[in-house]
Design an enzyme around this catalytic site. Structure first.
Site, mmCIF file in Angstrom:
data_model
loop_
_atom_site.group_PDB
_atom_site.id
_atom_site.type_symbol
_atom_site.label_atom_id
_atom_site.label_comp_id
_atom_site.label_asym_id
_atom_site.label_seq_id
_atom_site.Cartn_x
_atom_site.Cartn_y
_atom_site.Cartn_z
ATOM 1 N NE ARG A 68 -4.091 -1.919 2.139
ATOM 2 C CZ ARG A 68 -4.136 -2.995 2.816
ATOM 3 N NH1 ARG A 68 -3.151 -3.289 3.755
ATOM 4 N NH2 ARG A 68 -5.105 -4.101 2.674
ATOM 5 C CE LYS A 93 -1.124 13.284 -14.007
ATOM 6 N NZ LYS A 93 -1.819 14.235 -15.054
ATOM 7 C CD GLU A 95 5.677 17.217 -21.429
ATOM 8 O OE1 GLU A 95 5.120 18.108 -20.783
ATOM 9 O OE2 GLU A 95 4.921 16.108 -21.844
ATOM 10 C CE LYS A 137 4.264 17.682 -13.082
ATOM 11 N NZ LYS A 137 4.696 16.348 -13.937
ATOM 12 C CD GLU A 166 -4.688 16.057 -13.813
ATOM 13 O OE1 GLU A 166 -5.521 15.887 -14.874
ATOM 14 O OE2 GLU A 166 -3.465 15.604 -13.700
ATOM 15 N NE ARG A 193 -0.250 17.043 -11.002
ATOM 16 C CZ ARG A 193 0.299 16.207 -10.270
ATOM 17 N NH1 ARG A 193 0.012 16.083 -8.951
ATOM 18 N NH2 ARG A 193 1.099 15.041 -10.605
ATOM 19 C CG ASN A 220 -2.746 16.622 -18.174
ATOM 20 O OD1 ASN A 220 -1.760 16.098 -18.349
ATOM 21 N ND2 ASN A 220 -3.551 16.609 -17.172
ATOM 22 C CG HIS A 232 -0.089 16.091 -21.934
ATOM 23 N ND1 HIS A 232 0.530 17.241 -22.183
ATOM 24 C CD2 HIS A 232 0.885 15.302 -21.555
ATOM 25 C CE1 HIS A 232 1.778 17.264 -21.625
ATOM 26 N NE2 HIS A 232 2.123 15.903 -21.200
ATOM 27 C CG HIS A 256 -1.974 11.028 -23.383
ATOM 28 N ND1 HIS A 256 -2.543 11.339 -21.997
ATOM 29 C CD2 HIS A 256 -0.634 11.154 -23.252
ATOM 30 C CE1 HIS A 256 -1.569 11.691 -21.192
ATOM 31 N NE2 HIS A 256 -0.577 11.615 -21.807
ATOM 32 C CG HIS A 266 4.933 11.743 -23.882
ATOM 33 N ND1 HIS A 266 3.433 11.639 -23.588
ATOM 34 C CD2 HIS A 266 5.233 12.556 -23.065
ATOM 35 C CE1 HIS A 266 3.044 12.385 -22.997
ATOM 36 N NE2 HIS A 266 4.330 13.006 -22.476
#
Length: 368
Positions: free
Chosen positions: A124, A146, A188, A230, A240, A244, A248, A251, A255, A273
């Site tokens: 966990r 993330k 980025e 960031k 997020e 936040r 993206n 993105h 994606h 990417h």
């Protein structure tokens, strides 16, 4: 020796981003992040031959009693899967890792995402220390916690928020980075100028030749400035829920491109990417102009900067706009079945726009 820059990320689980040369061989700094007696060094088949032995030697010299194992996964986004995650979990089990174990993620964004997710799930949650070796990972994926793996339906759909215990970005690793990967990381970096820092964007318009040439000072400045942005956003919105999402920009389109290409090898012509994000940012900017949100001149500046950085600005041939739109509907930012995209009102002024008309998105995708 050049000074090590530090960027502090606050919030409920604070940590420090260390930026500078020689960090992968800094045994004292590496060992200071380890709370227990077990550590797993997770890397991939491209990065491990270059740096794993150095990290292992530094850790063993600083902590001789440490029970250290190394797990090497195949390189490439197509291996960031549930099967790859299971293999990492098996490596932790074989090590006998306890609740105070540490996972070191040595590599690019794929390694960082998968190692972070394994650390988030083992017992966990155990510590993860990010050791990014690509520019893209240094300024983006290693910071913020993330973590995720991909499934055939989409990128990063299975994951968890798990902030790292520390990030050590060794800028000397960029000297072995292929030119294409360095360019991908610049996408980025440009993103931070796009979303909140017009002055940084202007600096990049002047400094990109030095960045492409691998100038240490220019790279350190770009990395630190990106991480500062960031860090500030992540501290205010760790899960997020709001601001936040601005990180993206490009993105959702990017994606979709990656998923539609089946996370194929870039050797076969697929975009990586950073390249997909570059195209995605241009599409988002064009959509913003079409919706009356932003001036066309800023979109032209973005396209010019990305081209100057050697990045693509148009969709690859052979991708169906309707299929890309279907992928975009699975994006995690969407609410109540409606597209929720990060767009902008010009350079430095990004915002989240809910309920975007799919017909307008399809128009932009068809124009490529």
């Amino acid at each position: 020796m050049n000074a090590i820059r530090e960027v502090r990320v606050g919030g409920a689980a604070p940590y420090t981003i260390h930026i500078g040369p020689g960090l992968l061989e800094d045994g004292a700094r590496l060992a200071a992040t380890v709370r227990g007696r077990h550590a797993l060094l997770l890397s991939d088949s491209q990065v491990a031959p270059l740096y794993a032995a150095r990290v292992e030697a530094a850790l063993r010299a600083a902590r001789p009693e440490l029970e250290l194992a190394t797990h090497v996964m195949p390189a490439g986004e197509r291996h960031k899967t549930l099967a790859g995650f299971a293999a990492a979990i098996e490596a932790l089990a074989t090590l006998g890792a306890t609740r105070d174990a540490t996972v070191f993620a040595l590599g690019g964004g794929v390694v960082g995402d998968l190692a972070g997710f394994a650390a988030a799930c083992w017992m966990r949650g155990v510590d993860c220390v990010q050791l990014p070796t690509t520019l893209l990972a240094m300024v983006d994926s290693s910071v913020g916690g993330k973590t995720a793996v991909d499934i055939p339906q989409g990128k990063n759909l299975v994951g968890a928020f798990h902030p790292p215990r520390a990030v050590l970005a060794d800028t000397t690793a960029l000297r072995t980075l292929p030119a294409r990967e360095l360019r991908a990381g610049l996408a980025e970096v440009v993103k931070y100028g796009c979303i909140r820092d017009r002055d940084f964007f202007a600096w990049l318009e002047q400094a990109h030749p030095a960045l492409l040439a691998g100038d240490d000072a220019a790279l350190a400045t770009a990395i630190a400035r990106s991480c500062e942005h960031k860090a500030a956003i992540v501290e205010r919105d760790p899960l997020e829920k709001g601001e936040r999402a601005l990180l993206n920009l490009g993105h959702t389109f990017g994606h979709a491109i990656e998923a539609e290409q089946g996370y194929a090898s870039t050797d076969g012509g697929a975009l990586n990417h950073g390249e997909a994000v570059a195209v995605g940012m241009v599409l988002a900017a064009r959509l913003s102009t079409r919706l009356g949100l932003a001036p066309e001149a800023d979109t032209a500046r973005l396209e010019a900067l990305l081209r100057a950085c050697g990045l693509p600005v148009a969709l690859p041939a052979g991708l169906a706009p309707e299929a890309l739109l279907a992928r975009m509907r699975l994006d995690k930012k969407n609410l109540a079945g409606q597209l929720r995209l990060v767009l902008w009102r010009g350079i430095g002024r990004a915002e989240v726009v809910p309920g975007v008309d799919e017909a307008r998105v399809l128009e932009v995708l068809r124009e490529g």
